[in-house]
Design a protein around this motif. Structure first.
Motif, PDB file in Angstrom:
ATOM      1  N   TYR A   1       0.813  -1.133   0.051  1.00  0.00           N
ATOM      2  CA  TYR A   1       0.108  -0.082  -0.045  1.00  0.00           C
ATOM      3  C   TYR A   1       0.888   1.383  -0.204  1.00  0.00           C
ATOM      4  N   ALA A   2       0.435   2.195  -0.877  1.00  0.00           N
ATOM      5  CA  ALA A   2       0.973   3.667  -0.700  1.00  0.00           C
ATOM      6  C   ALA A   2       0.377   4.108   0.726  1.00  0.00           C
TER       7      ALA A   2
ATOM      8  N   PRO B   1       2.295  13.015  -1.138  1.00  0.00           N
ATOM      9  CA  PRO B   1       2.202  12.480   0.155  1.00  0.00           C
ATOM     10  C   PRO B   1       3.052  11.022   0.046  1.00  0.00           C
ATOM     11  N   THR B   2       2.663  10.228  -0.721  1.00  0.00           N
ATOM     12  CA  THR B   2       3.459   8.810  -0.829  1.00  0.00           C
ATOM     13  C   THR B   2       4.743   8.999  -0.971  1.00  0.00           C
ATOM     14  N   ARG B   3       5.261   9.965  -1.850  1.00  0.00           N
ATOM     15  CA  ARG B   3       6.681  10.255  -1.924  1.00  0.00           C
ATOM     16  C   ARG B   3       7.389  10.693  -0.854  1.00  0.00           C
ATOM     17  N   ALA B   4       6.493  11.592  -0.419  1.00  0.00           N
ATOM     18  CA  ALA B   4       7.381  12.086   0.933  1.00  0.00           C
ATOM     19  C   ALA B   4       7.539  11.151   2.083  1.00  0.00           C
TER      20      ALA B   4
ATOM     21  N   VAL C   1      13.948  -1.886  -5.563  1.00  0.00           N
ATOM     22  CA  VAL C   1      12.747  -1.992  -4.817  1.00  0.00           C
ATOM     23  C   VAL C   1      11.633  -1.504  -6.138  1.00  0.00           C
ATOM     24  N   PHE C   2      10.675  -2.158  -6.541  1.00  0.00           N
ATOM     25  CA  PHE C   2       9.825  -1.540  -7.656  1.00  0.00           C
ATOM     26  C   PHE C   2       8.392  -1.279  -6.775  1.00  0.00           C
ATOM     27  N   PHE C   3       7.814  -0.235  -7.268  1.00  0.00           N
ATOM     28  CA  PHE C   3       6.535   0.305  -6.557  1.00  0.00           C
ATOM     29  C   PHE C   3       6.158   1.379  -7.151  1.00  0.00           C
ATOM     30  N   SER C   4       4.516   1.633  -7.025  1.00  0.00           N
ATOM     31  CA  SER C   4       3.871   2.911  -7.499  1.00  0.00           C
ATOM     32  C   SER C   4       3.513   3.783  -6.313  1.00  0.00           C
ATOM     33  N   ASP C   5       3.147   5.042  -6.647  1.00  0.00           N
ATOM     34  CA  ASP C   5       3.059   5.941  -5.892  1.00  0.00           C
ATOM     35  C   ASP C   5       1.488   5.965  -5.153  1.00  0.00           C
TER      36      ASP C   5
ATOM     37  N   VAL D   1      -1.183  -1.229  -4.427  1.00  0.00           N
ATOM     38  CA  VAL D   1       0.013  -1.059  -5.781  1.00  0.00           C
ATOM     39  C   VAL D   1       0.803  -2.222  -5.724  1.00  0.00           C
ATOM     40  N   PRO D   2       1.315  -2.427  -7.074  1.00  0.00           N
ATOM     41  CA  PRO D   2       2.312  -3.399  -7.207  1.00  0.00           C
ATOM     42  C   PRO D   2       3.552  -3.069  -6.556  1.00  0.00           C
TER      43      PRO D   2
END
Length: 501
Positions: free
Chosen positions: A72-73, A80-83, A290-294, A328-329
């Motif tokens: 989860y983001a 906000p997720t990037r932060a 690490v592979f992720f989405s925001d 998210v993936p």
């Protein structure tokens, strides 16, 4: 106990290679690559069942490490997720709960609001428009341990003065205030991103820059924060890929936007190019990836009258606290440290990467930097379950996404509880409860069947919001029942309030 499946995909890593002691050599420090995609939904990869998008390099990475089914983001929108990734904190701690990083900084603004629009049952509070410089970022932490740090790609965490070079990054290529690139084709009109030949694609350009960074720093430990502009708007892709996906049909009948197909394939190609470069430089076995989405896939903008993607069976998309907006993936790979081809059902969140990177690199944290996340390393390397009762997302806003309401959510075991501000009797909070193990679509609210679960998770939500100092909506004294929002629904948010999500 967490569940693991063999063989399958997702988390790639790096191995702490103990060098031969000739006199005495220190353990080699692992490199770290944080590969973040913008607006990629959980169902936007063949790993999770898409039969429309072609993502062979995501499958390749998953075979090298561990895939997470419940990642989860911290927030269903990007900034906000990037932060949260950079700070290891819930973004509600510093009031950055919407993606307003392209707006002028407001450090001295009182965020308290007492009145809202007539269609709003509750008053949403203000937000910070920048990521605070006081946060001791993961880049700053790793620099204390001898790492060279680079940010390449999208930033969107503030205007000038709040860019990556102010937050511990030695190199910044492309990281400014842009929510999305002015153009996916060269010239890009981003001052700190070199243009290529006419019509060069931006995903290729930042990948070339990333490969150059790997080449230049192959002999020293590095942290590469590689944040894609894709697959955010504006929706643009090379014509040959648009033609390819125009000729395709999704057997599921859900995903059918050729432009998005092309954009997703370019992101997958970027991942493949990076993996190839690591192999060429003999760095793969010492790199944690690490592979992720925001946040989830976009289901509020349209392309030729259709949503850019479809997150089914998850409900809704980007900007919505339901699963399609925030699950998210995720893949983490580290050859020699993480068993290849494994899948974990543990709950993980974007706040967990900071403490994971600290532990993986034996970097001492800054005691002044409070971390909300937990290190995933025991799970990754020893299959040990994570020790926490719940994860949370505080998203107290009306936004343009369909059916979103100001909310805070908690996930615990198979249950997800959503506290909706203003939706109960006399505009008190309403509580929704879903058993995601039985109902991943969130179609069946089972709050009435499990009052004790609702009470427990409701208390956890209140404690969490109080502990982080989260801004909470209040009853709107100017609410007019039956009034409509500018978007034609009482649940929408004016599009021009925060343009370019």
């Amino acid at each position: 106990m967490p569940k693991f499946h063999y063989p399958t995909l997702l988390f790639v890593g790096l191995f702490l290679c103990t060098c031969v002691r000739a006199p005495e050599k220190p353990t080699q420090k692992p490199n770290i690559i944080m590969f973040l995609v913008d607006d990629m939904g959980w169902m936007d990869t063949s790993l999770n069942g898409s039969e429309y998008y072609e993502t062979p390099n995501m499958e390749r990475l998953a075979k090298m490490g561990m895939q997470f089914t419940r990642a989860y983001a911290a927030n269903p929108l990007c900034s906000p997720t990037r932060a949260s990734i950079l700070s290891g904190k819930h973004p509600g701690r510093f009031g950055m709960t919407t993606p307003a990083g392209h707006l002028p900084p407001n450090p001295n603004e009182d965020l308290t609001r007492t009145k809202g629009a007539p269609w709003q049952k509750v008053v949403q509070q203000g937000v910070r428009t920048f990521f605070p410089l006081e946060e001791f970022t993961i880049a700053e932490a790793l620099k204390t341990n001898g790492y060279t740090t680079a940010h390449i790609g999208k930033w969107h965490l503030g205007q000038k003065g709040y860019w990556p070079e102010e937050q511990g990054f030695d190199v910044n290529i492309g990281g400014m205030m842009h929510p999305g690139p002015p153009s996916f084709f060269s010239p890009y009109r981003i001052p700190n991103l070199p243009n290529g030949e006419p019509k060069e694609y931006i995903t290729d350009r930042i990948t070339y820059e990333a490969m150059d960074f790997l080449e230049a720093h192959k002999d020293e430990p590095f942290f590469l924060n590689f944040w894609q502009f894709g697959v955010h708007a504006p929706f643009q892709a090379p014509q040959e890929l648009i033609d390819k996906y125009t000729a395709k049909t999704d057997p599921r009948g859900k995903q059918n936007a050729p432009i998005m197909g092309g954009m997703m394939e370019k992101v997958d190609q970027s991942l493949g190019m990076l993996l190839d470069k690591l192999e060429e430089l003999d760095l793969m076995d010492n790199t944690l990836i690490v592979f992720f989405s925001d946040n989830g896939g976009n289901m509020y903008n349209t392309i030729d009258g259709e949503f850019p993607t479809n997150n089914y069976p998850l409900r809704h998309g980007k900007g919505n606290i339901h699963e399609g907006g925030i699950r998210v993936p995720a893949i983490i790979a580290w050859p020699g440290q993480i068993d290849p081809g494994t899948v974990s059902d543990e709950l993980i969140q974007s706040i967990d990467f900071y403490p994971t990177f600290l532990e993986a690199t034996a970097t001492a944290g800054n005691p002044a930097q409070q971390l909300d996340g937990v290190s995933l390393l025991p799970l990754l390397t020893d299959n040990k379950p994570l020790k926490r009762e719940a994860i949370f997302s505080h998203f107290p806003h009306y936004v343009v996404a369909p059916d979103n309401l100001p909310s805070t959510a908690a996930w615990s075991g198979d249950f997800k509880c959503i506290k909706e501000y203003g939706e109960g009797e006399n505009r008190q909070p309403a509580y929704r409860l879903y058993n995601l193990g039985e109902d991943p679509t969130e179609m069946n609210d089972v709050a009435a069947l499990y009052p004790k679960v609702v009470a427990r998770l409701g208390r956890l939500i209140d404690d969490h919001v109080a502990e982080i100092g989260g801004m909470v909506p209040v009853i709107n004294p100017t609410y007019v029942p039956g009034s409509k929002s500018p978007m034609g629904t009482t649940k929408a948010f004016p599009m021009n309030k925060y343009p370019s999500y």
